[in-house]
Write a protein that holds these residues in place. Structure first.
Motif, PDB file in Angstrom:
ATOM      1  N   VAL A  57       6.983  -8.205  -6.978  1.00 51.52           N
ATOM      2  CA  VAL A  57       6.780  -6.858  -6.370  1.00 51.52           C
ATOM      3  C   VAL A  57       6.022  -6.019  -7.053  1.00 51.52           C
ATOM      4  O   VAL A  57       5.177  -5.324  -6.540  1.00 51.52           O
ATOM      5  CB  VAL A  57       8.336  -6.312  -5.987  1.00 51.52           C
ATOM      6  CG1 VAL A  57       8.277  -5.052  -5.225  1.00 51.52           C
ATOM      7  CG2 VAL A  57       9.123  -7.476  -5.278  1.00 51.52           C
ATOM      8  N   GLY A  58       6.310  -5.694  -8.237  1.00 55.17           N
ATOM      9  CA  GLY A  58       5.449  -4.781  -9.197  1.00 55.17           C
ATOM     10  C   GLY A  58       4.088  -5.232  -9.226  1.00 55.17           C
ATOM     11  O   GLY A  58       3.118  -4.658  -8.605  1.00 55.17           O
ATOM     12  N   LYS A  61       1.650  -5.656  -5.956  1.00 54.27           N
ATOM     13  CA  LYS A  61       1.028  -4.487  -5.477  1.00 54.27           C
ATOM     14  C   LYS A  61      -0.536  -4.456  -5.730  1.00 54.27           C
ATOM     15  O   LYS A  61      -1.495  -3.734  -5.205  1.00 54.27           O
ATOM     16  CB  LYS A  61       1.709  -3.234  -5.813  1.00 54.27           C
ATOM     17  CG  LYS A  61       3.076  -2.881  -5.294  1.00 54.27           C
ATOM     18  CD  LYS A  61       3.310  -2.995  -3.865  1.00 54.27           C
ATOM     19  CE  LYS A  61       4.758  -2.650  -3.337  1.00 54.27           C
ATOM     20  NZ  LYS A  61       4.569  -2.670  -1.890  1.00 54.27           N
ATOM     21  N   LEU A  62      -0.754  -5.062  -7.040  1.00 56.22           N
ATOM     22  CA  LEU A  62      -2.074  -4.898  -7.764  1.00 56.22           C
ATOM     23  C   LEU A  62      -2.996  -6.174  -7.169  1.00 56.22           C
ATOM     24  O   LEU A  62      -4.012  -6.212  -7.060  1.00 56.22           O
ATOM     25  CB  LEU A  62      -2.014  -4.644  -9.172  1.00 56.22           C
ATOM     26  CG  LEU A  62      -1.372  -3.833  -9.976  1.00 56.22           C
ATOM     27  CD1 LEU A  62      -1.051  -3.639 -11.109  1.00 56.22           C
ATOM     28  CD2 LEU A  62      -1.976  -2.395  -9.180  1.00 56.22           C
ATOM     29  N   GLY A  64      -2.317  -8.443  -4.762  1.00 53.44           N
ATOM     30  CA  GLY A  64      -2.787  -8.554  -3.411  1.00 53.44           C
ATOM     31  C   GLY A  64      -2.359  -9.783  -2.747  1.00 53.44           C
ATOM     32  O   GLY A  64      -1.627 -10.756  -3.538  1.00 53.44           O
ATOM     33  N   SER A  70       1.907 -12.398   1.006  1.00 57.18           N
ATOM     34  CA  SER A  70       2.246 -11.415  -0.070  1.00 57.18           C
ATOM     35  C   SER A  70       2.187 -12.123  -1.182  1.00 57.18           C
ATOM     36  O   SER A  70       2.669 -13.259  -1.274  1.00 57.18           O
ATOM     37  CB  SER A  70       3.294 -10.543   0.301  1.00 57.18           C
ATOM     38  OG  SER A  70       4.455 -11.000   0.108  1.00 57.18           O
ATOM     39  N   TYR A  71       1.974 -11.485  -2.254  1.00 55.31           N
ATOM     40  CA  TYR A  71       2.342 -12.350  -3.696  1.00 55.31           C
ATOM     41  C   TYR A  71       3.752 -12.574  -3.799  1.00 55.31           C
ATOM     42  O   TYR A  71       4.075 -13.434  -4.527  1.00 55.31           O
ATOM     43  CB  TYR A  71       1.580 -11.337  -4.808  1.00 55.31           C
ATOM     44  CG  TYR A  71       1.561 -12.036  -6.259  1.00 55.31           C
ATOM     45  CD1 TYR A  71       0.849 -13.082  -6.439  1.00 55.31           C
ATOM     46  CD2 TYR A  71       2.527 -11.414  -7.257  1.00 55.31           C
ATOM     47  CE1 TYR A  71       1.106 -13.869  -7.596  1.00 55.31           C
ATOM     48  CE2 TYR A  71       2.594 -11.970  -8.238  1.00 55.31           C
ATOM     49  CZ  TYR A  71       1.813 -13.442  -8.688  1.00 55.31           C
ATOM     50  OH  TYR A  71       2.014 -13.652  -9.783  1.00 55.31           O
TER      51      TYR A  71
END
Length: 267
Positions: A57-58, A61-62, A64, A70-71
């Motif tokens: 999650v954290g 965001k960087l 992508g 989503s990652y």
């Protein structure tokens, strides 16, 4: 003798190799032993969950999207496989060694009509229950976070159970060869690279082809491939390969563990 009491050859062979209902008594014993230490059972669930929240999650965001998702969705099935592996490894390695060498539990069990194969099946069964507990909780988390993209994810829990079976049986078989607590450094030496390099955090394509072949031969990669295909909807006949791989690994480990326990304690 009535014909109905004569088992088919395959059934008789299965009972010879893997025992029968006696293994359930060992599982019951472990359940009673953990009755007042149930928090210990949850310890292995935290690590992959923390990785999911911090990196998936954290860092996601960087990073992508990866592979069109989503990652967090990309790493979630890999961490599910890791959670199943952790639950199986904890009880089938350190705990087995303690019960075998120090508590002498298996010596006492084998003084009863329980056979060595029953001991192996019961111990693997208990480790599998712990693994299933971890996997079930983790699946609930990723469902709640919206990281499941396919109805095939209904098969994710059976796939995680298969993963736990493979690692539990292999872990117990390996534990019977351990000579001291120092030998358990090899468990970490194997499990940590599996966790880091089995495409847990990045796709297989980042490796050169030579390393890809090595990674593809590892058990956690096979489990990650299976669970990632189910949760993200990439289902194809190719997923039968990890199913076969993990099944063979589990059965082979169970057979070796039963024979080793017998040779160590009955000779």
């Amino acid at each position: 003798m009535p014909l109905r009491v004569l088992p088919w050859p395959a059934v008789a062979r299965w009972r010879q190799l893997f025992g029968g209902r006696s293994s359930l008594h060992l599982i019951e014993r472990h359940a009673r032993a953990y009755k007042h230490a149930w928090l210990v059972l949850l310890s292995g669930f935290g690590e992959p969950l923390f990785y999911l929240l911090s990196l998936g999650v954290g860092l996601g965001k960087l990073v992508g999207p990866v592979g069109g998702v989503s990652y967090a969705a990309f790493v979630a099935p890999a961490l599910l496989a890791t959670s199943a592996m952790n639950g199986a490894i904890y009880d089938s390695t350190f705990n087995v060694y303690f019960l075998l060498k120090y508590a002498k539990l298996y010596d006492a069990v084998l003084a009863t009509p329980v056979r060595a194969t029953d001991v192996a099946l019961g111990q693997v069964g208990w480790a599998l229950l712990r693994s299933t507990l971890y996997a079930s909780a983790f699946i609930t988390v990723i469902l709640g976070m919206g990281l499941v993209y396919s109805w095939w994810a209904l098969l994710a829990l059976p796939a995680a159970i298969l993963t736990g079976f493979a690692f539990a049986a292999a872990g117990m078989a390996a534990s019977t060869f351990m000579r001291s607590w120092q030998d358990f450094e090899y468990v970490t030496l194997v499990s940590l690279p599996l966790f880091l390099f089995s495409t847990t955090f990045y796709p297989l394509s980042v490796y050169p082809r030579g390393l890809q072949i090595v990674v593809e031969c590892t058990p956690l990669y096979q489990a990650v491939t299976l669970l990632r295909g189910l949760t993200l909807g990439g289902v194809s006949p190719a997923l039968l390969v990890p199913v076969a791989y993990l099944s063979v690994m589990g059965v082979a480990g169970l057979v070796i563990a039963g024979r080793r326990v017998g040779s160590l304690l009955l000779t």
